[in-house]
Structures are given as structure tokens and as C-alpha cells.
Design an enzyme around this catalytic site. Structure first.
Site, short mmCIF file in Angstrom:
data_model
loop_
_atom_site.label_atom_id
_atom_site.label_comp_id
_atom_site.label_asym_id
_atom_site.label_seq_id
_atom_site.Cartn_x
_atom_site.Cartn_y
_atom_site.Cartn_z
CB CYS A 102 6.41 4.57 -32.66
SG CYS A 102 5.46 4.71 -34.17
CB CYS A 146 -15.70 -3.92 -43.44
SG CYS A 146 -17.38 -3.35 -43.65
CB CYS A 174 -16.56 1.17 -43.12
SG CYS A 174 -16.92 0.12 -41.70
CG LEU A 189 12.34 16.66 -32.94
CD1 LEU A 189 13.43 17.57 -32.40
CD2 LEU A 189 11.22 17.47 -33.58
CD GLN A 190 12.84 8.07 -35.78
OE1 GLN A 190 11.72 8.48 -35.47
NE2 GLN A 190 13.10 6.78 -35.99
ZN LIG Z 1 -18.14 -1.70 -42.34
#
Ligand SMILES: [Zn+2]
Length: 277
Positions: free
Chosen positions: A209, A195, A192, A90-91
Site C-alpha cells: 500500500c 495452487c 489451496c 488510520l485512513q
Molecule cells: Zn495446492
């Protein structure tokens, strides 16, 4: 206030109304600040309303991204997350409240969306997106925004986007550094996500986190920036904001604060897009 009155009597109203012909007066009023913005305009707003976004991850990045994209009137969302809301979320995960603790995030996010704008369609998926289900989950989308928390999922999503020809907005956070980029690996000459990060992370979770800590407002910046990047993709070819800046990685430093941008080059040997381009 003045703009609202101005919109109704504005001499430009004749320019945008035909492009927004499918929108009711209520919807036109709701999105008036976009419609009068030259970089979006009536045509741009109509495109946003017609768009379908898949949100992968409904955490700290996905929450503000959903808030701003729903605010922008995106017509349909697929909401994907297999986690449940915890008190420690919730933070920074701004769409959830204390009452949501224990609920699946995809369902709580759908509840938020319903309360915010009942005219937006959605499909809530309480599941983890993987190599085996990604193609099905993203099928038909105009854009996928990935704000999930691990590399293996990000690579699976990226490969599925390249295969399906769907643009990918990637937004990620590591402590006080945010990274946001639009990818079109299905297009010739464009990189992409694979890559960018290579193949080494397919089986590894990145630092989470929970291990590192994270500042709520910093995640909010990255999520909002991701929403902005996604908007640029959707408006490509429609209005002047529609410059997706494919393969341009924007790196936000939240401590200074500052931002720098760099271009990601397509890897001809890339396992995700090498044969597509
Ligand atoms: Zn790629």
C-alpha cells in the site's frame, strides 16, 4: 426494535433456544438478528460462538474482518501482526484511533476487542507468522483468515493450513481489485492458495500500500467480504449459509464496480497440497 420484541414472543423461539442452550438471555439478544435469519439460525449462531478464528494481519483487511466477525460472536480469536499502528494506517484500518499510534497492532486490536465484547476470548501475538512458527500459531483453529500484505507469508500460512487440515479464507487487495476465496487444500479435489499463485512468490513481497496507495472504503469492502466468506466456512453443515464455495475466487472491481468469480483448479503437482489430495 420490532424484531427484538418479536424474538421474545416469537413462535419460533422454541426451535432455537435448545440449540442455543449455552447462551444467556443477554447473548441471545445480542445475536438475535442472526438467530432469526433462516440462513444462520440458532444452530448457526451456536457454531459461530464455538468457533476459533486466527486473523493473520490486522491492517486494512483485518480491521473490518475483525469487527464483523467479533460482531458475529466468534468465541475466540488469535490476533497476529508484528507491526505497530502508524498515523497513515488510520485512513483505512478502522479499529485503531489516534491514541493507538505507536502501539503494536495485535495489542491495540485486542484492546478494541475487549471494549467491543468482553466475553470473546483472544490471544494477541505481536509476531510475524513464518514457516517456522505457523503450525504452532494456527493449531486448534477452526479457520484462518489471511489479510496480510505479502506473498511469502500467505504461502507459509497456506501450507500450514493444508498440513493442519484447517480451512483458509484469503482476502487480498491490489489498488481497486479485491480477491477473496475460501480454500480447503487438505480436502481431496480442492485447491489451496499455492495452487492459485504458484511457487514464484515465496521470497518476494508484493506491491505494498505504501508504494501504490489504497482507498480506505475499498479495503473495507474486501475485509467485510472476507468476513462473509469465513462465516460461510464456519456454518458448513450447520445452516444453509454454510456453503464455503471452496476454490471459488471472487474478484471485486471497485472502480466499475463489479464482481466476477472463477474456479481455481487443484494443481496435482502443487508443493502445498499435491500430496494431501
Ligand atoms: Zn495446492
Amino acid at each position: 426494535m420490532n424484531n427484538r420484541a418479536g424474538l421474545r414472543g416469537h413462535s419460533h423461539s422454541g426451535l432455537f433456544v435448545p440449540k442455543c442452550a449455552s447462551m444467556t438471555p443477554d447473548r441471545l439478544e445480542r445475536f438475535a438478528r442472526h438467530i432469526i435469519l433462516p440462513e444462520v439460525g440458532g444452530a448457526g449462531q451456536a457454531r459461530l460462538v464455538d468457533s476459533h478464528i486466527v486473523l493473520v494481519g490486522l491492517g486494512g483487511i483485518g480491521s473490518p474482518a475483525l469487527q464483523y466477525l467479533a460482531g458475529a460472536g466468534i468465541g475466540r480469536f488469535t490476533l497476529i501482526d508484528d507491526d505497530v499502528v502508524e498515523a497513515s494506517n488510520l485512513q483505512r484500518q478502522t479499529i485503531y484511533t489516534t491514541a493507538d499510534v505507536g502501539l503494536p497492532k495485535a495489542e491495540a486490536a485486542a484492546q478494541w476487542l475487549t471494549g467491543f465484547d468482553g466475553e470473546i476470548d483472544f490471544n494477541a501475538q505481536v509476531t510475524r507468522i513464518t514457516r517456522s512458527n505457523a503450525a504452532t500459531l494456527i493449531a486448534g483453529a477452526d479457520l484462518v483468515l489471511d489479510g496480510c500484505d505479502n506473498f511469502a507469508t500467505r504461502l507459509a500460512v497456506s501450507d500450514a493450513c493444508v498440513a493442519a487440515g484447517i480451512p483458509l479464507t484469503s482476502a487480498a487487495l491490489g489498488r481497486f481489485q479485491g480477491q477473496v476465496a475460501n480454500f480447503a487444500g487438505h480436502r481431496e479435489g480442492h485447491a489451496c492458495y499455492r495452487c492459485f499463485v504458484g511457487d514464484a512468490f515465496d521470497a518476494e513481497d508484493c506491491d505494498s500500500c505504501a508504494d501504490q496507495g489504497v482507498l480506505g472504503a475499498m479495503v473495507g469492502m474486501v475485509g467485510a467480504f472476507g468476513a462473509m466468506a469465513a462465516t460461510r466456512v464456519l456454518l458448513e453443515g450447520v445452516s444453509t449459509l454454510g456453503d464455503p464455495q471452496w476454490g471459488q475466487l471472487h474478484v471485486l472491481d471497485g472502480l466499475k464496480p463489479s464482481m466476477r468469480s472463477m474456479r481455481i483448479v487443484k494443481d496435482p503437482e502443487c508443493g502445498g497440497c499435491g500430496q494431501a489430495g
